[in-house]
Design an enzyme around this catalytic site. Structure first.
Site, PDB file in Angstrom:
ATOM      1  N   ARG A 160       1.136  -0.942  -0.241  1.00 29.60           N
ATOM      2  CA  ARG A 160       0.166  -0.158   0.066  1.00 29.60           C
ATOM      3  C   ARG A 160       0.985   1.332  -0.264  1.00 29.60           C
ATOM      4  O   ARG A 160       0.578   2.403   0.467  1.00 29.60           O
ATOM      5  CB  ARG A 160      -1.090   0.247   0.624  1.00 29.60           C
ATOM      6  CG  ARG A 160      -2.290  -1.114   1.613  1.00 29.60           C
ATOM      7  CD  ARG A 160      -3.097  -0.898   0.100  1.00 29.60           C
ATOM      8  NE  ARG A 160      -3.775  -1.344  -0.137  1.00 29.60           N
ATOM      9  CZ  ARG A 160      -4.150  -2.879  -0.261  1.00 29.60           C
ATOM     10  NH1 ARG A 160      -3.433  -3.300  -0.915  1.00 29.60           N
ATOM     11  NH2 ARG A 160      -5.497  -3.155  -0.459  1.00 29.60           N
ATOM     12  N   SER A 235     -11.026  -0.421   2.378  1.00 29.97           N
ATOM     13  CA  SER A 235     -10.236   0.037   4.034  1.00 29.97           C
ATOM     14  C   SER A 235      -9.552   0.877   4.763  1.00 29.97           C
ATOM     15  O   SER A 235      -9.367   1.598   3.955  1.00 29.97           O
ATOM     16  CB  SER A 235      -8.602  -1.497   3.985  1.00 29.97           C
ATOM     17  OG  SER A 235      -9.380  -2.377   3.618  1.00 29.97           O
ATOM     18  N   GLU A 331      -4.747   3.744   6.010  1.00 28.73           N
ATOM     19  CA  GLU A 331      -4.519   3.883   4.566  1.00 28.73           C
ATOM     20  C   GLU A 331      -5.342   5.172   3.752  1.00 28.73           C
ATOM     21  O   GLU A 331      -4.885   5.719   2.562  1.00 28.73           O
ATOM     22  CB  GLU A 331      -5.480   2.897   4.638  1.00 28.73           C
ATOM     23  CG  GLU A 331      -5.045   2.116   2.934  1.00 28.73           C
ATOM     24  CD  GLU A 331      -5.840   1.045   2.004  1.00 28.73           C
ATOM     25  OE1 GLU A 331      -6.569   1.837   1.183  1.00 28.73           O
ATOM     26  OE2 GLU A 331      -5.885   0.217   2.516  1.00 28.73           O
TER      27      GLU A 331
HETATM   28  N1  EPU Z   1     -11.760 -10.229  10.662  1.00 26.55           N
HETATM   29  C1  EPU Z   1     -11.602  -9.869  10.938  1.00 26.55           C
HETATM   30  N2  EPU Z   1     -13.538  -9.227  11.072  1.00 26.55           N
HETATM   31  C2  EPU Z   1     -13.868  -7.803  10.374  1.00 26.55           C
HETATM   32  C3  EPU Z   1     -13.183  -8.791   9.252  1.00 26.55           C
HETATM   33  C4  EPU Z   1     -12.563  -9.333   9.033  1.00 26.55           C
HETATM   34  O1  EPU Z   1     -12.129 -10.204  12.501  1.00 26.55           O
HETATM   35  O2  EPU Z   1     -15.403  -7.356  11.228  1.00 26.55           O
HETATM   36  C5  EPU Z   1     -10.884 -11.151   9.644  1.00 26.55           C
HETATM   37  C6  EPU Z   1     -10.723 -11.713   8.965  1.00 26.55           C
HETATM   38  O3  EPU Z   1     -11.295 -12.912   9.439  1.00 26.55           O
HETATM   39  C7  EPU Z   1     -10.048 -12.588   7.940  1.00 26.55           C
HETATM   40  C8  EPU Z   1      -8.284 -10.863   8.452  1.00 26.55           C
HETATM   41  O4  EPU Z   1      -9.242 -10.326   8.637  1.00 26.55           O
HETATM   42  O5  EPU Z   1      -8.976 -13.444   8.890  1.00 26.55           O
HETATM   43  C9  EPU Z   1      -8.612 -10.873   6.731  1.00 26.55           C
HETATM   44  O6  EPU Z   1     -10.048  -9.577   6.420  1.00 26.55           O
HETATM   45  P1  EPU Z   1      -9.734  -9.640   4.504  1.00 26.55           P
HETATM   46  O7  EPU Z   1      -9.546 -11.088   3.926  1.00 26.55           O
HETATM   47  O8  EPU Z   1     -11.596  -9.488   4.387  1.00 26.55           O
HETATM   48  O9  EPU Z   1      -8.792  -8.701   4.263  1.00 26.55           O
HETATM   49  P2  EPU Z   1      -8.555  -7.903   4.754  1.00 26.55           P
HETATM   50  O10 EPU Z   1      -6.805  -7.832   5.410  1.00 26.55           O
HETATM   51  O11 EPU Z   1      -9.041  -6.449   5.956  1.00 26.55           O
HETATM   52  C10 EPU Z   1      -7.542  -7.112   2.594  1.00 26.55           C
HETATM   53  C11 EPU Z   1      -7.249  -5.191   1.806  1.00 26.55           C
HETATM   54  C12 EPU Z   1      -8.470  -5.138   0.856  1.00 26.55           C
HETATM   55  C13 EPU Z   1      -8.825  -6.530   0.050  1.00 26.55           C
HETATM   56  C14 EPU Z   1      -8.680  -7.858   0.911  1.00 26.55           C
HETATM   57  C15 EPU Z   1      -8.272  -9.419   0.337  1.00 26.55           C
HETATM   58  C16 EPU Z   1      -5.655  -3.770   3.098  1.00 26.55           C
HETATM   59  C17 EPU Z   1      -5.780  -2.539   4.318  1.00 26.55           C
HETATM   60  N3  EPU Z   1      -6.905  -4.389   2.712  1.00 26.55           N
HETATM   61  O12 EPU Z   1      -8.220  -6.940   3.647  1.00 26.55           O
HETATM   62  O13 EPU Z   1      -8.277  -4.153   0.400  1.00 26.55           O
HETATM   63  O14 EPU Z   1      -9.874  -6.048  -0.946  1.00 26.55           O
HETATM   64  O15 EPU Z   1      -7.456  -7.935   2.179  1.00 26.55           O
HETATM   65  O16 EPU Z   1      -7.057  -9.121  -0.056  1.00 26.55           O
HETATM   66  O17 EPU Z   1      -5.105  -4.997   2.829  1.00 26.55           O
HETATM   67  C18 EPU Z   1      -9.027  -1.605   0.385  1.00 26.55           C
HETATM   68  O18 EPU Z   1      -7.713  -1.849   1.218  1.00 26.55           O
HETATM   69  O19 EPU Z   1      -9.871  -0.717   0.738  1.00 26.55           O
HETATM   70  C19 EPU Z   1      -9.176  -2.792   0.797  1.00 26.55           C
HETATM   71  C20 EPU Z   1     -10.628  -3.833   0.462  1.00 26.55           C
END
Ligand code: EPU
Length: 335
Positions: A160, A235, A331
């Site tokens: 990012r 995010s 972010e």
């Molecule tokens: N989780 C929770 N609670 C929640 C949501 C998620 O505990 O309410 C846990 C999930 O169980 C999972 C972990 O958090 O183990 C990660 O969640 P998720 O797979 O949804 O991915 P993320 O890390 O929250 C990142 C990117 C997203 C991208 C997704 C998929 C960042 C800051 N965000 O989200 O990007 O779509 O991975 O690859 O790196 C963005 O940058 O705006 C964005 C949406």
């Protein structure tokens, strides 16, 4: 070049918050960029407005680069290079590539925003980051209106982040991005577990780029709110990168915590999980809230101001520091 005065930016940010700017300049050609940069005002460059939170009116100028053509600049047996105008809508570009049978961008389907913003924060999702596919970026230097080509390496990409968000922040105006995509032997990436699961459920042995894109769209729609319906900027915070040592300490207290290795010494933690553990999911403060399906996404239920959303993010930051000793980084670009 289109110049508008005292414009409300509500339609130009995916949070849908109201903020006025003194002048809004739309640059429709390279010539427009050069003319504007010969006597630039104090400005802020706005792409699709999907990664920004306006907390107050903007006293200066908002610049929007609206170049949106796609040009094939090179082709070999297995690859094609496309140079794309910064103002092109990101998802429309991805859909164009999939329709043409060009592989690489399918995991990045449905990300809001523009092509020109994609290198700035090195957009990424479902196992792919745009730094894997960018061959070069053309950007105009604000100080002398000269276009400059940045190779992939010169963009200093990391999670990012890029040189445009960091060392050269505010000093360049991106006009074009060139992507290197596959025309054959597509590198299908199902390293993100829920994506692999979705594909497995369809019983497809060798998924096509279209099938991957469809699955990604389905996953995104199931947990991320559509900004056209509920204001948000994806995010709100980055996933924090901390030392393996610190992560082990936290894990001894919270065994359910997942971590993803970055290198031998560092791991990335899911910010969503940390925020969720602090009890924020589904919380609402007036019209500002934390999405009920994803703790990392702050939303505007209608009339929240940018400042209210910012204050909520500050409370979240403090609670994560108190509980886990980790300071999350936003972010989203706060103006
Ligand atoms: N989780 C929770 N609670 C929640 C949501 C998620 O505990 O309410 C846990 C999930 O169980 C999972 C972990 O958090 O183990 C990660 O969640 P998720 O797979 O949804 O991915 P993320 O890390 O929250 C990142 C990117 C997203 C991208 C997704 C998929 C960042 C800051 N965000 O989200 O990007 O779509 O991975 O690859 O790196 C963005 O940058 O705006 C964005 C949406």
């Amino acid at each position: 070049m289109i110049i508008e005065n005292h414009k409300d930016l509500r339609e130009h940010n995916s949070f849908g918050v109201s903020a006025k700017c003194s002048t809004f300049v739309t640059l429709e050609s390279e010539e427009d960029i050069e003319v504007y940069l010969h006597s630039p005002s104090e400005h802020f460059v706005l792409g699709g407005g999907s990664n920004v939170l306006f907390t107050q009116d903007v006293q200066g100028t908002i610049v929007n680069v609206a170049l949106d053509h796609i040009e094939e600049v090179k082709r070999t047996e297995d690859h094609v290079w496309l140079t794309v105008g910064a103002g092109m809508n990101w998802h429309n570009f991805v859909m164009h590539c999939i329709a043409q049978g060009y592989g690489g961008l399918e995991n990045l389907s449905l990300i809001p925003g523009t092509v020109g913003a994609s290198p700035i924060q090195n957009i990424g999702a479902y196992g792919v980051e745009i730094m894997d596919l960018i061959s070069e970026v053309v950007a105009y230097r604000v100080s002398d209106a000269k276009p400059q080509t940045f190779s992939n390496g010169a963009c200093e990409f990391s999670y990012r982040d890029s040189i445009f968000k960091n060392r050269l922040k505010g000093q360049y105006l991106i006009s074009h991005v060139t992507f290197k995509l596959t025309t054959n032997h597509h590198q299908i990436n199902t390293s993100y577990e829920p994506l692999a699961k979705a594909i497995a459920e369809q019983n497809v042995a060798n998924p096509s780029i279209k099938q991957i894109s469809d699955a990604v769209i389905q996953i995104r729609q199931s947990k991320l709110p559509d900004p056209a319906v509920l204001g948000n900027a994806g995010s709100f915070f980055k996933n924090p990168i901390i030392s393996t040592e610190q992560a082990s300490l936290i894990k001894s207290e919270y065994p359910a915590l997942k971590s993803y290795p970055v290198d031998d010494d560092y791991v990335k933690l899911p910010a969503a999980w940390l925020i969720d553990q602090c009890g924020w999911k589904g919380t609402r403060r007036g019209d500002a809230g934390v999405h009920e399906k994803h703790a990392l996404v702050l939303v505007n239920y209608g009339r929240a101001t940018g400042l209210e959303i910012y204050e909520l993010s500050e409370e979240i930051l403090q609670s994560v520091v108190s509980k886990f000793g980790i300071r999350l980084e936003r972010e989203v670009n706060v103006i």
